[in-house]
Design a protein around this motif. Structure first.
Motif, short mmCIF file in Angstrom:
data_model
loop_
_atom_site.label_atom_id
_atom_site.label_comp_id
_atom_site.label_asym_id
_atom_site.label_seq_id
_atom_site.Cartn_x
_atom_site.Cartn_y
_atom_site.Cartn_z
N ASP A 1 55.16 42.54 61.15
CA ASP A 1 53.75 42.27 60.80
C ASP A 1 53.67 42.08 59.29
OD1 ASP A 1 52.97 42.45 63.41
OD2 ASP A 1 52.22 44.50 63.28
N GLY B 1 58.96 43.15 69.97
CA GLY B 1 57.89 42.31 70.52
C GLY B 1 58.02 42.10 72.01
N GLU C 1 59.70 49.40 69.60
CA GLU C 1 58.48 48.57 69.57
C GLU C 1 57.28 49.49 69.77
OE1 GLU C 1 57.29 45.29 69.13
OE2 GLU C 1 55.44 46.31 69.67
N TYR C 2 56.25 49.23 68.97
CA TYR C 2 55.07 50.08 69.04
C TYR C 2 54.27 49.85 70.33
CZ TYR C 2 50.59 52.02 67.82
OH TYR C 2 49.44 52.73 67.84
N GLY D 1 57.07 53.48 70.04
CA GLY D 1 56.70 54.31 68.89
C GLY D 1 56.88 53.58 67.58
N MET D 2 56.66 54.33 66.52
CA MET D 2 56.73 53.76 65.18
C MET D 2 58.18 53.69 64.73
SD MET D 2 53.65 53.09 64.36
CE MET D 2 53.48 52.94 62.59
N ALA D 3 58.57 52.53 64.26
CA ALA D 3 59.97 52.33 63.85
C ALA D 3 60.38 53.29 62.74
CB ALA D 3 60.13 50.89 63.37
N GLU D 4 59.44 53.61 61.85
CA GLU D 4 59.77 54.50 60.73
C GLU D 4 60.28 55.84 61.26
OE1 GLU D 4 57.10 52.80 61.34
OE2 GLU D 4 55.96 52.27 59.56
N GLY E 1 60.83 46.28 66.14
CA GLY E 1 59.66 45.43 66.40
C GLY E 1 60.07 44.29 67.32
N VAL F 1 59.67 34.80 69.83
CA VAL F 1 58.38 34.17 70.14
C VAL F 1 57.71 33.72 68.84
CG1 VAL F 1 56.06 34.66 71.00
CG2 VAL F 1 58.04 35.47 72.28
N PHE F 2 57.68 34.60 67.86
CA PHE F 2 57.02 34.26 66.60
C PHE F 2 57.75 33.16 65.84
CE2 PHE F 2 53.27 36.46 65.13
CZ PHE F 2 52.95 37.10 66.31
N LEU G 1 56.17 47.55 56.74
CA LEU G 1 57.23 48.45 57.21
C LEU G 1 58.35 48.62 56.18
CD1 LEU G 1 58.61 49.90 59.63
CD2 LEU G 1 59.43 47.66 60.36
N HIS H 1 49.97 40.05 64.65
CA HIS H 1 49.51 38.79 64.10
C HIS H 1 50.46 38.39 62.99
CE1 HIS H 1 47.59 39.95 60.13
NE2 HIS H 1 48.28 40.99 60.53
N ARG I 1 54.60 45.55 75.67
CA ARG I 1 55.71 44.67 75.24
C ARG I 1 57.07 45.30 75.56
NH1 ARG I 1 52.76 43.12 69.67
NH2 ARG I 1 51.10 41.97 70.68
N ARG J 1 48.59 54.02 62.18
CA ARG J 1 48.25 52.81 62.93
C ARG J 1 46.92 53.00 63.64
NH1 ARG J 1 51.85 48.45 64.29
NH2 ARG J 1 50.75 47.29 65.86
C1 LIG Z 1 54.66 39.78 64.46
S1 LIG Z 1 55.30 40.63 65.84
C2 LIG Z 1 56.94 39.94 65.97
C3 LIG Z 1 57.61 40.28 67.27
C4 LIG Z 1 59.02 39.67 67.45
N1 LIG Z 1 59.97 40.29 66.55
C5 LIG Z 1 58.99 38.18 67.26
O1 LIG Z 1 59.50 37.70 66.24
O2 LIG Z 1 58.42 37.50 68.14
C6 LIG Z 1 55.67 42.24 65.18
C7 LIG Z 1 56.00 43.26 66.24
O3 LIG Z 1 56.36 44.48 65.62
C8 LIG Z 1 55.66 45.55 66.24
N2 LIG Z 1 55.47 46.56 65.19
C9 LIG Z 1 54.74 46.43 64.07
N3 LIG Z 1 54.85 47.52 63.30
C10 LIG Z 1 55.67 48.37 63.96
C11 LIG Z 1 56.16 49.67 63.69
N4 LIG Z 1 55.82 50.30 62.58
N5 LIG Z 1 56.98 50.24 64.59
C12 LIG Z 1 57.33 49.59 65.75
N6 LIG Z 1 56.89 48.34 66.05
C13 LIG Z 1 56.08 47.75 65.18
C14 LIG Z 1 54.36 44.96 66.74
O4 LIG Z 1 53.82 45.70 67.82
C15 LIG Z 1 54.84 43.57 67.16
O5 LIG Z 1 55.28 43.52 68.49
#
Ligand SMILES: C[S@@+](CC[C@H](N)C(=O)[O-])C[C@H]1O[C@@H](n2cnc3c(N)ncnc32)[C@H](O)[C@@H]1O
Length: 247
Positions: free
Chosen positions: A118, A47, A68-69, A94-97, A45, A193-194, A130, A240, A73, A228
């Motif tokens: 998330d 981001g 990263e999904y 893609g999906m991290a899982e 993830g 960023v978050f 996750l 978010h 990004r 998703r």
């Molecule tokens: C809240 S943001 C945080 C991003 C970054 N790690 C930060 O701290 O700024 C969560 C990120 O995880 C990605 N994400 C959420 N679920 C995911 C998944 N199952 N597989 C891959 N990426 C995922 C989202 O697209 C998003 O960019």
């Protein structure tokens, strides 16, 4: 809808594309991808690529894998790496899982970062989180003995959930933050960023750091998670942080 600042990442340049690996489900040949055998750090993830790009630039003797999904990004992460002169990173969409289960080789990572996943703060949505026990078991397979797993979140009940799930995988991880098991608001070298945003808002951030032992990881069946973009996700943006909850 695409935010105006992200539109430029809709089309990947050749240089950006060179840091993005193909989607699919085949296991990664990491030495072939990076053209060398170097320690691997994995960010899940990742981001906007803030953290992974700075880490890759700061550690040129190591290689970085980001999953990263969000496709835009991913491109932005590659752009940031190139801006810092770091070509020792490879991004996957893609999906991290699925990525961790199918593509990451056993015992391949020496660091794993999951920063501000998330949070799905509403009780009805928590099953979308996750960090299930099955995902942690898959991460444990990918982590080499001695690998450090670093997790950060402002959603404290999520952090506690991760700690609880880890206790159901006994012997696999040693907690490096005794006695509570977590630390609050520690300074970080390259905030995400978050992380910056949450700190500016005055939220407390809880961090975990654990070290992988050499006990073999179990393989657990994946839990059912709604795909998703399905109905229960509507109205909840992908990146978010939701309302901060504490436990
Ligand atoms: C809240 S943001 C945080 C991003 C970054 N790690 C930060 O701290 O700024 C969560 C990120 O995880 C990605 N994400 C959420 N679920 C995911 C998944 N199952 N597989 C891959 N990426 C995922 C989202 O697209 C998003 O960019």
């Amino acid at each position: 809808m695409v935010a105006p600042g992200m539109r430029r990442y809709k089309v990947r340049t050749e240089a950006q594309a060179s840091l993005v690996g193909p989607e699919g489900s085949s296991p990664l040949d990491l030495p072939a991808i990076f053209g060398r055998r170097a320690p691997i750090r994995l960010e899940i993830g990742c981001g906007h690529g803030e953290f992974i790009s700075q880490m890759a630039a700061a550690h040129p003797d190591e290689d970085f894998v980001g999953v990263e999904y969000d496709r835009l990004r991913i491109t932005k992460g590659a752009h940031k790496c190139l801006g810092l002169g770091a070509t020792n990173a490879s991004f996957y969409g893609g999906m991290a899982e699925d990525f961790v289960r199918d593509r990451m080789p056993t015992a391949s990572a020496r660091r794993i970062y999951i920063l501000f996943p998330d949070p799905w703060p509403k009780p009805d949505h928590r099953r979308r989180r996750l960090m299930t026990r099955a995902f942690l078991a898959d991460l444990s397979r990918v982590a080499a003995p001695g690998c450090r797993f670093i997790f950060g979140s402002d959603t404290h009940n999520y952090t506690m959930q991760v700690l609880n799930n880890l206790t159901t995988l006994p012997g696999l991880w040693r907690n490096l933050y005794p006695p509570s098991g977590y630390r609050i608001n520690i300074p970080t070298r390259f905030p995400t960023v978050f992380e910056r945003y949450k700190k500016e808002e005055g939220d407390t951030i809880a961090y975990l750091m654990l070290e992988r032992t050499d006990v073999p990881a179990p393989v657990l069946p994946a839990p059912h998670r709604p795909p998703r973009g399905s109905k229960t996700q509507q109205g909840i943006p992908g990146c978010h942080s939701g309302k901060t909850e504490s436990t």
